[in-house]
Design an enzyme around this catalytic site. Sequence first.
Site, mmCIF file in Angstrom:
data_model
loop_
_atom_site.group_PDB
_atom_site.id
_atom_site.type_symbol
_atom_site.label_atom_id
_atom_site.label_comp_id
_atom_site.label_asym_id
_atom_site.label_seq_id
_atom_site.Cartn_x
_atom_site.Cartn_y
_atom_site.Cartn_z
ATOM 1 N N MET A 167 0.866 -1.186 0.000
ATOM 2 C CA MET A 167 0.000 0.000 0.000
ATOM 3 C C MET A 167 0.899 1.230 0.000
ATOM 4 S SD MET A 167 -3.116 -1.190 0.067
ATOM 5 C CE MET A 167 -4.117 0.115 0.728
ATOM 6 N N LEU A 213 6.378 -6.785 -11.069
ATOM 7 C CA LEU A 213 5.315 -5.785 -11.180
ATOM 8 C C LEU A 213 4.049 -6.317 -10.522
ATOM 9 C CD1 LEU A 213 6.037 -4.909 -14.898
ATOM 10 C CD2 LEU A 213 6.701 -3.568 -12.896
ATOM 11 N N ASP A 214 3.553 -5.595 -9.534
ATOM 12 C CA ASP A 214 2.412 -6.033 -8.741
ATOM 13 C C ASP A 214 1.090 -5.730 -9.450
ATOM 14 O OD1 ASP A 214 1.344 -6.941 -6.068
ATOM 15 O OD2 ASP A 214 0.480 -4.926 -6.133
ATOM 16 N N VAL A 244 -0.743 -6.424 -12.166
ATOM 17 C CA VAL A 244 -0.760 -5.821 -13.501
ATOM 18 C C VAL A 244 -2.105 -5.986 -14.198
ATOM 19 C CG1 VAL A 244 1.728 -6.057 -13.808
ATOM 20 C CG2 VAL A 244 0.216 -7.929 -14.508
ATOM 21 N N GLU A 297 2.603 -9.801 -12.299
ATOM 22 C CA GLU A 297 1.660 -10.653 -11.572
ATOM 23 C C GLU A 297 0.270 -10.470 -12.179
ATOM 24 O OE1 GLU A 297 -0.190 -11.116 -7.050
ATOM 25 O OE2 GLU A 297 0.067 -9.173 -8.024
ATOM 26 N N TRP A 335 2.827 -22.463 -24.242
ATOM 27 C CA TRP A 335 2.588 -21.579 -25.384
ATOM 28 C C TRP A 335 3.719 -20.578 -25.600
ATOM 29 C CZ3 TRP A 335 -3.279 -19.901 -25.246
ATOM 30 C CH2 TRP A 335 -4.063 -20.963 -25.727
ATOM 31 N N TRP A 336 4.206 -19.982 -24.527
ATOM 32 C CA TRP A 336 5.254 -18.963 -24.653
ATOM 33 C C TRP A 336 6.248 -19.171 -23.510
ATOM 34 C CZ3 TRP A 336 3.961 -13.084 -25.704
ATOM 35 C CH2 TRP A 336 5.049 -12.494 -26.363
ATOM 36 N N ASP A 380 1.598 -14.469 -1.118
ATOM 37 C CA ASP A 380 0.140 -14.386 -1.084
ATOM 38 C C ASP A 380 -0.497 -15.771 -0.970
ATOM 39 O OD1 ASP A 380 -0.287 -11.582 -1.299
ATOM 40 O OD2 ASP A 380 0.208 -11.665 -3.421
ATOM 41 N N GLN A 386 -0.461 -16.078 4.948
ATOM 42 C CA GLN A 386 -1.726 -15.696 4.320
ATOM 43 C C GLN A 386 -2.489 -16.940 3.855
ATOM 44 O OE1 GLN A 386 -2.330 -11.659 2.521
ATOM 45 N NE2 GLN A 386 -0.483 -12.303 1.443
ATOM 46 N N LYS A 408 9.557 -37.841 -13.787
ATOM 47 C CA LYS A 408 8.214 -38.362 -13.538
ATOM 48 C C LYS A 408 7.754 -37.844 -12.189
ATOM 49 C CE LYS A 408 7.837 -41.671 -10.161
ATOM 50 N NZ LYS A 408 6.719 -41.952 -9.261
#
Length: 913
Positions: free
Chosen positions: A572, A691-692, A694, A717, A787-788, A800, A805, A883
Site C-alpha cells: 500500500m 510488477l504487482d 498488472v 503478476e 505456449w510462450w 500471497d 496468508q 516423472k
Amino acid sequence: MSIVRWRPVLHQPPRENPRFPPHELRRSKVLCPIHYRKPFFPASRGLSNSYARKALRIVRAGLAPTPSLADAAETDVLFSETFPLKRTQTVEGKISVRLDPAEGEGSRWRLAVGCNLEGKWVLHWGVTYCDDLGSEWDQPPPEMRPPGSIPIKDYAIETPLKNSSSALKGQILHEVHIDFDSNSPIAAIHFVLKEEETGAWFQHKGRDFKISLKDFIEEENTSSGKQGFDIWIGAFDQISSLLVNAEGSSSKPQEAVGEAKVTKRQNKRIQGFYEEYSLLKEEFVQNFMTVTVRKSDESDKNIVQFDTDMPGDVVVHWGVCRDNGKNWEIPPAPHPPATKIFRRKALQTLLQPKRNGLGNWGLFLLDKGISGVLFVLKLNEYIWLNNMGTDFYIPLTSASSSSIQTCQDSIANEQLTWTEPQDMRHSSNNDETNQAVDHAADTDEIIYEIRNLVTDISSGKGRSTKSKEAQENILQEIEKLAAEAYSIFRSSIPNFVEEYVSDAQYLKPAVKLCPGTGSGFEILCQGFNWESHKSGRWYSELSAKAKELSSLGFTIIWLPPPTESVSPEGYMPKDLYNLNSRYGSKEQLKDLVKRFHEVNIKVLGDAVLNHRCAHYQNQNGIWNIFGGHLNWDDRAIVADDPHFQGRGNKSSGDNFHAAPNIDHSQEFVRNDLKEWLCWLRKEVGYDGWRLDFVRGFWGGYVKDYLEASEPYFAVGEYWDSLSYTYGEMDHNQDAHRQRIIDWINATNGTAGAFDVTTKGILHTALGKCEYWRLSDQKGKPPGVVGWWPSRAVTFIENHDTGSTQGHWRFPSGKEMQGYAYILTHPGTPAVFYDHIFSHHQQEISRLISLRRQKKIHCRSTVKITKAERDLYAAEIDEKVAVKIGPGHYEPSSTPKKWVVAAEGRDYKVWEAS
C-alpha cells in the site's frame, strides 16, 4: 487360515474396462470379506488337517488351493526376511482455546491453549495494544510470559506447550497457560501453533488465531464527532484506519493517517469462552512386512507367506521372474483368492485381515521352477510402498540365502519411497497413432457441434425472442457434448512426441526478444514472505544469506516493496521516494543489493504501480490528494474507481478497491513513474522488476515503463481465476492462459508473467491424483509454459498463496513434486523463500544443480511421454527425464541410457548418460 472366508463364486478374474481409468476398477461390493460365525485361527491356535481339507474342497477352478497357516507352519522354512515399512498417515486432533478468570479474586484472567496430538508443540504468539493502528504484533510484557518463553526478534514470543496435569485418562494433552490483567491496555492475543519436529505451522483457516480481549469503538477528535470501527476483518486490517478516517474528517487537508489523533473507548468487558478447532497433522508410522518361504507338501511347490502389521486393506501387487533379469510376468493359474490381473503383466492380491485385527496376512503357492517373486504394496489408490526405490524381490531358487536381493537403481535412496508399479502395457506405435487419429476425429466433430451451439446462443443473447428455456436447452446440449468429448479424451491418452516449435509460432503477431527477459538460464528466488517485515531488519538478515543463496544456484532474487507504505508489507505505497520501510532503511537496502551483486545474483525490486495511498483529503473528505515527491491530485486517479472520486480517465484494467487506482493514461503520471523507476535503477542498483497487480492497467503502459528503465529481467503478476464447471476445474485452460499471453503481448514481450495457469493445474493434478491434466489437447504443457515458455515464470507458492496468508496454498506434502516439475521444464522457475529455507532445501538444491548442469533453459523442448491418472512423465531437451505422481515409470533405455539424478516422494529425475 484358509480361503473359505471369501465367497468362492466371486473369484472371477476381473476384466479391465478400457472406457474407465484404472482408479475406477475398485473392488466391488460383492468382493468384501465375509466373516463366518466360526473364523479361521492363526497358526499359533492350530487347525486340524481335516478341517483344512474340507475348506479346500469348495474352491472353484482358477483359484489356488492355498494351504492354511497351520499347514504352512509345519513345513520347513527356507527363507525369511522382515522389511521395515515407513509411511505417513494423517491424524486428526483438536486445538482447544479457553479463557477463564484466574484463581482468586481480582482482574486476573488465564488463557489456556492446548493440543491433544503427540509432538513437540510450541506457541508462537504476540499481542496488540488498544492504541495500535495496524495489525502488527508486539511482544507481551515480561510478567505475562510463561516460564520457558523465548523472545523472537522484537515482535513475538515462543512458549513450549507442556504435558497437562488435567489431561483426560488415555489422552495426551499439551497445554500452555498465559495469565494477564484485564485492566491492561492489551487488546488481543495472536498466535499460531508450531510443531518443532516437523517444522509445520498450524493456523485457523489460513489466518493467525486472534483472541480479542476487548472490543472498541473509535472516536475521532474532529468537530463532526462521527464514529467508526477501527478493526476490519481479514486482509484489510492494515488499511482500516485509512478508510475509516475518511468517513468523518473535515474537508481541510489533514495530516498523514499515521499521525491522526484518535481516542478509543471500551465497548464491552472481557468474557470467558471455550472453543475447539480441528487439527490435521501428517506423521510417520513404522510398520513391517515379513515374507517367509516354506516347502510345500507338494514336491514341485513352494509356499510364500506374507505377514504385516499394517492396518486396513493391503494389496500385494506382484509378479514372478524366471531368470536373473527380474522381468515381471504373471505366473500360471491357479492364483490366490482375491486376486485380479493388472494390465496383463502383474497380479494384485488383497491380503486377508488377521483375526485379532492387528494386520494382514496371505499365502501364495508357487511352482519351484520360478526364480523369484517381485512385489510392491498398495495401500490405497494413491499410496504405494516399495523397497528403498526398488521392487521387493524374494528369491525362490536360492531361498537359503541370508538376505533379500533387490533391483538396485544406480543411485540408492536412503528413505523408503512411494511409487506405483511400472505400466506393463505393450502396444505398437502404429496402434497408438491410429487410436489417436480416431479419437481426434471424434472430438473434432463434437467440438464443431459445440461451436455451432455456442454461436446459436450468442446470436440470440440480446434478443428477447430467445427464451430462457431455449437458452437452457442449448446449454444442456453443450454440456452433454462436452462430457462426451471429455470421456473420449480420458479413455485413451496417447504418448505425444513434441517437435520443437519456436516461441514466435505460438503467437500472432510474433514478437522479438526484448530486454527484460534475461539470459534464459535464470533461476529466481523470492527473498521474503508475508512476515519478513516484522523484525524491522530484513535487509540485514537477508544479506547474511546472500552467499548461501548463490551457492544454491540462484541467479536472481526478488526483494519486497521498498517504499513507505500504509501496510507494513509494502503493498500500500504512499511516498514512492521514501525508501525507509519496515524491511530496513534505504542505506541497508543499497548495501543488500550491493552484497547480492558481489555474489553474482541480480536483484528485482517489487514495483507497485497500480495503486497508491493518499496523504490528504479533498473538500469532500475523500483521501485522494497525494504528498511527498510526487504530489499528484485526483486527476491521477481513474474516474471509475467507486471509492476515491478520481477525475482521470476510465481504468484500463480491474480495480483494486483498497486504495486509489492510478490513471496511467495521464502523461504526467507516466513520466513521473518512468523517472522514478530510472531513479531506483541508478540509486538502489535494481536490475529489474516484479510488477504487482498488472491486471489493473494495460500492458502497453508497462511496455512504456520498461523501455524507459531498461531492466535485465521483468515479470508481472497477472492473477485471475481459472475455469471451473460446477466446482470442478476444467481440463482446458486455454482461455485462462490466453489472458496472460494477451497481457505479455501488450507489453511487446518486454516482460514475462507468473504462470498462474500452471500453478492452478498442478494444484488439482497433484491434489486429486489427476496427472492427465498436465498435458493439453495437443500434448504440450497446459500452462503459459506450453505456449510462450520464454515469458513464463513458473512457481508453486509465494507470499500471497502461502506463508501465513495461505490464500491458495499448494497441496501439503506435494511441494517437491511441484518443484520437480518446474525445475526440469522450460520457463523461468521461481522458488519461494519458505521452501528453500526448510527441510526441502537439499532436494531443491539438487534439482537446481541438475538444471544448471544440463543447461535446461526457458526455451527448452518438452516431450510428454505419460499423462495418466497417477503419473506424469516427460523428457526435456533429450537430456533430462522426469516423472511425478505415485505411478511407476522408467524412461526407455533405447537409444540412450538414463541414470537416476534425483528422487524423493512421488517424483524421480534421470539424466542422460
